[in-house]
Design a protein around this motif. Structure first.
Motif, PDB file in Angstrom:
ATOM      1  N   MET A   1       1.072  -1.404   0.044  1.00  0.00           N
ATOM      2  CA  MET A   1      -0.118   0.027   0.044  1.00  0.00           C
ATOM      3  C   MET A   1       0.988   1.168   0.225  1.00  0.00           C
ATOM      4  O   MET A   1       1.923   1.240   0.463  1.00  0.00           O
ATOM      5  N   ASN A   2       0.383   2.176  -0.751  1.00  0.00           N
ATOM      6  CA  ASN A   2       0.949   3.797  -0.301  1.00  0.00           C
ATOM      7  C   ASN A   2       0.195   4.631   0.257  1.00  0.00           C
ATOM      8  O   ASN A   2      -1.142   4.378   0.877  1.00  0.00           O
ATOM      9  N   GLY A   3       0.562   5.652   0.568  1.00  0.00           N
ATOM     10  CA  GLY A   3      -0.113   6.680   1.237  1.00  0.00           C
ATOM     11  C   GLY A   3      -1.597   6.952   0.807  1.00  0.00           C
ATOM     12  O   GLY A   3      -2.391   7.246   1.686  1.00  0.00           O
ATOM     13  N   ALA A   4      -1.867   7.262  -0.516  1.00  0.00           N
ATOM     14  CA  ALA A   4      -2.983   7.260  -1.026  1.00  0.00           C
ATOM     15  C   ALA A   4      -3.884   6.168  -0.857  1.00  0.00           C
ATOM     16  O   ALA A   4      -5.169   6.453  -0.411  1.00  0.00           O
ATOM     17  N   ASP A   5      -3.490   4.968  -0.966  1.00  0.00           N
ATOM     18  CA  ASP A   5      -4.285   3.900  -0.567  1.00  0.00           C
ATOM     19  C   ASP A   5      -5.005   4.043   0.982  1.00  0.00           C
ATOM     20  O   ASP A   5      -5.916   3.768   1.404  1.00  0.00           O
ATOM     21  N   VAL A   6      -3.895   4.400   1.870  1.00  0.00           N
ATOM     22  CA  VAL A   6      -4.459   4.601   3.269  1.00  0.00           C
ATOM     23  C   VAL A   6      -5.494   5.596   3.443  1.00  0.00           C
ATOM     24  O   VAL A   6      -6.372   5.554   4.163  1.00  0.00           O
ATOM     25  N   LEU A   7      -5.349   6.601   2.783  1.00  0.00           N
ATOM     26  CA  LEU A   7      -6.042   7.864   2.688  1.00  0.00           C
ATOM     27  C   LEU A   7      -7.388   7.374   2.406  1.00  0.00           C
ATOM     28  O   LEU A   7      -8.766   7.623   3.040  1.00  0.00           O
ATOM     29  N   ALA A   8      -7.590   6.665   1.176  1.00  0.00           N
ATOM     30  CA  ALA A   8      -8.821   6.106   0.583  1.00  0.00           C
ATOM     31  C   ALA A   8      -9.465   5.140   1.724  1.00  0.00           C
ATOM     32  O   ALA A   8     -10.575   5.184   2.109  1.00  0.00           O
ATOM     33  N   GLU A   9      -8.898   4.075   2.325  1.00  0.00           N
ATOM     34  CA  GLU A   9      -9.445   3.292   3.353  1.00  0.00           C
ATOM     35  C   GLU A   9     -10.046   4.105   4.636  1.00  0.00           C
ATOM     36  O   GLU A   9     -10.873   3.610   5.257  1.00  0.00           O
ATOM     37  N   ARG A 128      -0.739  20.001   6.935  1.00  0.00           N
ATOM     38  CA  ARG A 128       0.059  19.328   5.926  1.00  0.00           C
ATOM     39  C   ARG A 128       0.430  18.226   6.201  1.00  0.00           C
ATOM     40  O   ARG A 128       1.053  17.863   7.274  1.00  0.00           O
ATOM     41  N   VAL A 129       0.281  17.098   5.518  1.00  0.00           N
ATOM     42  CA  VAL A 129       0.809  15.677   5.584  1.00  0.00           C
ATOM     43  C   VAL A 129       2.290  15.673   5.783  1.00  0.00           C
ATOM     44  O   VAL A 129       3.012  16.400   4.629  1.00  0.00           O
ATOM     45  N   ASN A 130       2.992  15.114   6.426  1.00  0.00           N
ATOM     46  CA  ASN A 130       4.330  14.873   6.820  1.00  0.00           C
ATOM     47  C   ASN A 130       4.691  13.450   6.409  1.00  0.00           C
ATOM     48  O   ASN A 130       5.217  12.691   7.261  1.00  0.00           O
ATOM     49  N   GLY A 131       4.690  13.051   5.059  1.00  0.00           N
ATOM     50  CA  GLY A 131       5.528  11.841   4.673  1.00  0.00           C
ATOM     51  C   GLY A 131       4.187  10.898   4.840  1.00  0.00           C
ATOM     52  O   GLY A 131       3.039  11.135   5.148  1.00  0.00           O
ATOM     53  N   SER A 132       4.631   9.770   4.110  1.00  0.00           N
ATOM     54  CA  SER A 132       3.383   8.560   3.854  1.00  0.00           C
ATOM     55  C   SER A 132       2.668   8.064   5.188  1.00  0.00           C
ATOM     56  O   SER A 132       1.736   7.723   5.286  1.00  0.00           O
ATOM     57  N   LEU A 133       4.017   7.905   6.026  1.00  0.00           N
ATOM     58  CA  LEU A 133       3.526   7.393   7.449  1.00  0.00           C
ATOM     59  C   LEU A 133       2.557   8.252   8.255  1.00  0.00           C
ATOM     60  O   LEU A 133       1.902   7.809   9.168  1.00  0.00           O
ATOM     61  N   ASP A 134       2.645   9.461   7.723  1.00  0.00           N
ATOM     62  CA  ASP A 134       1.609  10.510   8.464  1.00  0.00           C
ATOM     63  C   ASP A 134       0.109  10.733   7.673  1.00  0.00           C
ATOM     64  O   ASP A 134      -0.546  11.525   8.254  1.00  0.00           O
ATOM     65  N   VAL A 135      -0.037   9.931   6.759  1.00  0.00           N
ATOM     66  CA  VAL A 135      -1.238  10.187   5.898  1.00  0.00           C
ATOM     67  C   VAL A 135      -2.305   9.721   6.801  1.00  0.00           C
ATOM     68  O   VAL A 135      -3.396  10.297   6.933  1.00  0.00           O
ATOM     69  N   GLY A 136      -2.347   8.543   7.300  1.00  0.00           N
ATOM     70  CA  GLY A 136      -3.308   7.749   8.182  1.00  0.00           C
ATOM     71  C   GLY A 136      -3.770   8.741   9.315  1.00  0.00           C
ATOM     72  O   GLY A 136      -5.048   8.941   9.487  1.00  0.00           O
ATOM     73  N   PRO A 137      -2.794   9.202  10.259  1.00  0.00           N
ATOM     74  CA  PRO A 137      -3.080  10.029  11.376  1.00  0.00           C
ATOM     75  C   PRO A 137      -3.811  11.197  10.891  1.00  0.00           C
ATOM     76  O   PRO A 137      -4.832  11.796  11.455  1.00  0.00           O
ATOM     77  N   TRP A 163       2.333   8.882  -3.082  1.00  0.00           N
ATOM     78  CA  TRP A 163       2.929   7.464  -3.577  1.00  0.00           C
ATOM     79  C   TRP A 163       3.965   6.983  -2.657  1.00  0.00           C
ATOM     80  O   TRP A 163       4.404   5.514  -3.005  1.00  0.00           O
ATOM     81  N   GLY A 164       4.532   7.401  -1.466  1.00  0.00           N
ATOM     82  CA  GLY A 164       5.373   6.479  -0.580  1.00  0.00           C
ATOM     83  C   GLY A 164       4.702   5.461  -0.126  1.00  0.00           C
ATOM     84  O   GLY A 164       3.329   5.387   0.433  1.00  0.00           O
ATOM     85  N   GLU A 165       5.594   4.411  -0.159  1.00  0.00           N
ATOM     86  CA  GLU A 165       4.806   3.334   0.668  1.00  0.00           C
ATOM     87  C   GLU A 165       4.805   3.237   1.967  1.00  0.00           C
ATOM     88  O   GLU A 165       5.487   3.699   2.843  1.00  0.00           O
ATOM     89  N   VAL A 166       3.799   2.416   2.441  1.00  0.00           N
ATOM     90  CA  VAL A 166       3.418   2.162   3.746  1.00  0.00           C
ATOM     91  C   VAL A 166       3.272   0.846   4.032  1.00  0.00           C
ATOM     92  O   VAL A 166       2.640  -0.006   3.730  1.00  0.00           O
ATOM     93  N   ALA A 167       4.488   0.184   4.438  1.00  0.00           N
ATOM     94  CA  ALA A 167       4.927  -1.366   4.569  1.00  0.00           C
ATOM     95  C   ALA A 167       3.980  -2.075   5.535  1.00  0.00           C
ATOM     96  O   ALA A 167       3.469  -2.904   5.315  1.00  0.00           O
ATOM     97  N   THR A 168       3.677  -1.613   6.640  1.00  0.00           N
ATOM     98  CA  THR A 168       2.668  -2.277   7.754  1.00  0.00           C
ATOM     99  C   THR A 168       1.778  -1.017   8.208  1.00  0.00           C
ATOM    100  O   THR A 168       1.930  -0.727   9.326  1.00  0.00           O
ATOM    101  N   PRO A 169       0.881  -0.680   7.287  1.00  0.00           N
ATOM    102  CA  PRO A 169      -0.008   0.204   7.758  1.00  0.00           C
ATOM    103  C   PRO A 169      -1.287  -0.274   8.903  1.00  0.00           C
ATOM    104  O   PRO A 169      -1.469  -1.705   8.735  1.00  0.00           O
ATOM    105  N   SER A 170      -1.424   0.674   9.858  1.00  0.00           N
ATOM    106  CA  SER A 170      -2.376   0.248  10.649  1.00  0.00           C
ATOM    107  C   SER A 170      -3.865   0.221  10.338  1.00  0.00           C
ATOM    108  O   SER A 170      -4.164   0.767   9.178  1.00  0.00           O
ATOM    109  N   PRO A 171      -4.604  -0.751  10.545  1.00  0.00           N
ATOM    110  CA  PRO A 171      -6.056  -0.960  10.160  1.00  0.00           C
ATOM    111  C   PRO A 171      -6.940   0.157  10.172  1.00  0.00           C
ATOM    112  O   PRO A 171      -6.685   0.777  11.501  1.00  0.00           O
TER     113      PRO A 171
END
Length: 518
Positions: A1-9, A128-137, A163-171
């Motif tokens: 998954m990438n940050g965009a996927d996390v946002l959609a979820e 402002r989002v600070n990197g792909s790991l910050d997309v979810g929060p 587009w940054g990968e999120v290797a182990t996204p939180s559900p």
């Protein structure tokens, strides 16, 4: 998954199921993520004013935020006017504004802008989002901010965060939203005491959820039992009207009429509404609409339990639950118009023909001023209108309302000048096959500005001023415009033709435009 996927979820986990969009290059990864989530409906607007206005109309009618997808600062800027209306309506909305990749910003590429600076005046919350790991929060925070209390919230999504990968996204999880604040007992007692102390000289202005049918029933009992006059705000975000309902009077827009309506009020009680003031300063006229010496008290404000506050005031005043109500009944005094079509005739005919449970979106400006009073005698319906004074919101509001309420007929009463700001919304209505009947008051002028010239003391209008106010050289051909955007349309110049066309439009599903030449 990438940050965009996390946002959609995160959006889908929180029942944000519609995204009104006008994307660009920096948003392509989120567009791709939406492609992988077909349950998140994407609605394209051909201008950002359509996107933001439609999200506003959707949220007003559903109570849930929609998402918008906007392309960097200029795309956001194109949608700011209707974000202003949404902010004034206290509408829950999630703006997703794409931006350059964070490492590209120092190069000052052509679309680089101060997105925070553009978003802040029209948003209650910006981050402002600070990197792909910050997309979810950040996605969870923007959802919470859009509903706590309801308002416009904006997140800025740099391309590399998308587009940054999120290797182990939180559900993704459902975010809990706190219930509206309960009414303050001390405030309720103070307002009740003031009402008792000013018999016959009290008015109440209701807004927000206090203008819905169930809350209006409570306010109506108070009004009858305690001789309180009941008002809507000048610009109504969302109310429910029609036969069998309590119908507050709308405070007039023209300053002289508003001053006259409120001149004998000694106590003004606000429930989910701000104090009414003049839209502009006029030479020799006051800015406040209540007279000097009038006491203004707030029973409850936006973000608080407005219906609960009315119930508490009802009980504090000792009003009985069996108190009779002054409900609207059929009006037999308004004759059915014939012959030459006028703006008043359009208002009367539409009020006669509104289907039960319809949604009325009104941006008729000057031409539609009588409609609100007439609509009290129509079939039960919902009424929404632009609330920030920024024109060009009617077609988008109606578009969003139709997506939010697909089983209800939407009628858009629309001034011709303001319709030209966001006429592209007709294309979206055609593409999505939305059940919207648009009625254009084609008077071929900015009629409201003629009145404003008189209000500021200009007695006569010369050639230069006339050219700034009139739209008749050349006249706008609304039937051709609508058809060019995929919407069937026809013109009416008589009451009989207009009535026939309206019957046809209301009997079918899908978009239809009537140019009412008045």
């Amino acid at each position: 998954m990438n940050g965009a996927d996390v946002l959609a979820e995160v959006l889908l986990a929180n029942d944000v199921t519609v995204c009104f969009a006008n994307p660009g290059t920096s948003e392509m990864h989120f567009v791709a993520a939406l492609d992988r989530k077909p349950e998140l409906r994407c609605v394209l607007g051909l201008s950002e004013g359509v996107v933001t206005g439609a999200a506003d109309g959707y949220a007003r009618m559903t109570g849930r935020p929609a998402a918008t997808l906007l392309h960097t600062g200029p795309g956001l800027a194109n949608g700011l006017a209707n974000l202003h209306n949404a902010r004034r309506a206290r509408t829950p909305m999630i703006n997703i504004v794409g931006d350059h990749a964070s490492y590209h910003l120092p190069l000052d590429a052509p679309l680089t802008t101060d997105i925070e600076g553009l978003a802040a005046p029209m948003s209650n919350w910006v981050r402002r989002v600070n990197g792909s790991l910050d997309v979810g929060p950040t996605a969870e925070a923007v959802y919470r901010a859009s509903l706590s209390p309801p308002g416009v919230a904006t997140m800025i999504l740099p391309a590399d965060a998308a587009w940054g990968e999120v290797a182990t996204p939180s559900p993704s999880r459902k975010i809990s939203i706190d219930a509206p604040r309960a009414p303050d007992p001390q405030t309720v007692r103070a307002v009740a005491s003031a009402i008792r102390a000013n018999p016959g000289r009290v008015a109440m202005v209701v807004g927000g959820t206090a203008a819905r049918a169930d809350a209006l029933t409570i306010a109506g009992r108070i009004a009858i039992a305690c001789d309180v006059r009941l008002f809507n705000e000048v610009l109504v975000a969302h109310t429910q009207r029609g036969l069998g309902r309590v119908a507050p009077v709308r405070i007039p827009y023209p300053i002289d009429l508003a001053l006259e309506v409120l001149k004998d009020v000694d106590l003004l009680v606000l429930v989910g509404a701000p104090e009414p003031v003049a839209f502009f300063a006029y030479p020799g006229k006051p800015g406040r609409l209540v007279r000097d010496g009038c006491t203004v008290l707030t029973l409850a404000k936006h973000g608080e339990d407005l219906k609960g506050a009315l119930e508490a005031l009802h009980d504090e005043l000792g009003v009985k639950r069996t108190q009779s109500l002054q409900l609207i009944t059929p009006n037999g005094n308004e004759g059915y118009p014939v012959a030459q079509l006028t703006d008043d005739a359009v208002a009367v005919i539409v009020a006669h023909k509104i289907p039960e449970n319809a949604v009325i979106c009104e941006e008729a400006i000057t031409s539609g001023r009588r409609f609100f009073a007439l609509s009290a005698f129509a079939a039960p319906h919902d009424f929404i209108s632009p609330t920030g004074g920024s024109i060009g919101d009617g077609i988008p509001l109606a578009t969003g309302a139709a997506i939010g309420c697909p089983d209800r007929k939407v009628i858009n009463l629309q001034a011709d000048g303001s319709a030209m700001y966001t006429v592209q919304g007709l294309w979206t209505q055609a593409r999505e096959h939305l059940d919207v009947t648009t009625i254009i008051f084609s008077n071929r002028t900015y009629a409201i500005l003629h009145a404003e010239m008189r209000n500021v003391g200009v007695a006569s209008i010369g050639t230069n001023a006339q050219r700034m106010l009139d739209l008749d050289n050349p006249p706008i051909d609304w039937v051709s415009l609508a058809r060019g955007l995929g919407v069937e349309a026809a013109v009416a110049t008589t009451c009989e033709t207009f009535s026939t066309l309206l019957d046809a439009a209301l009997s079918r599903h899908g978009p239809f435009l009537i140019e009412a030449r008045v």
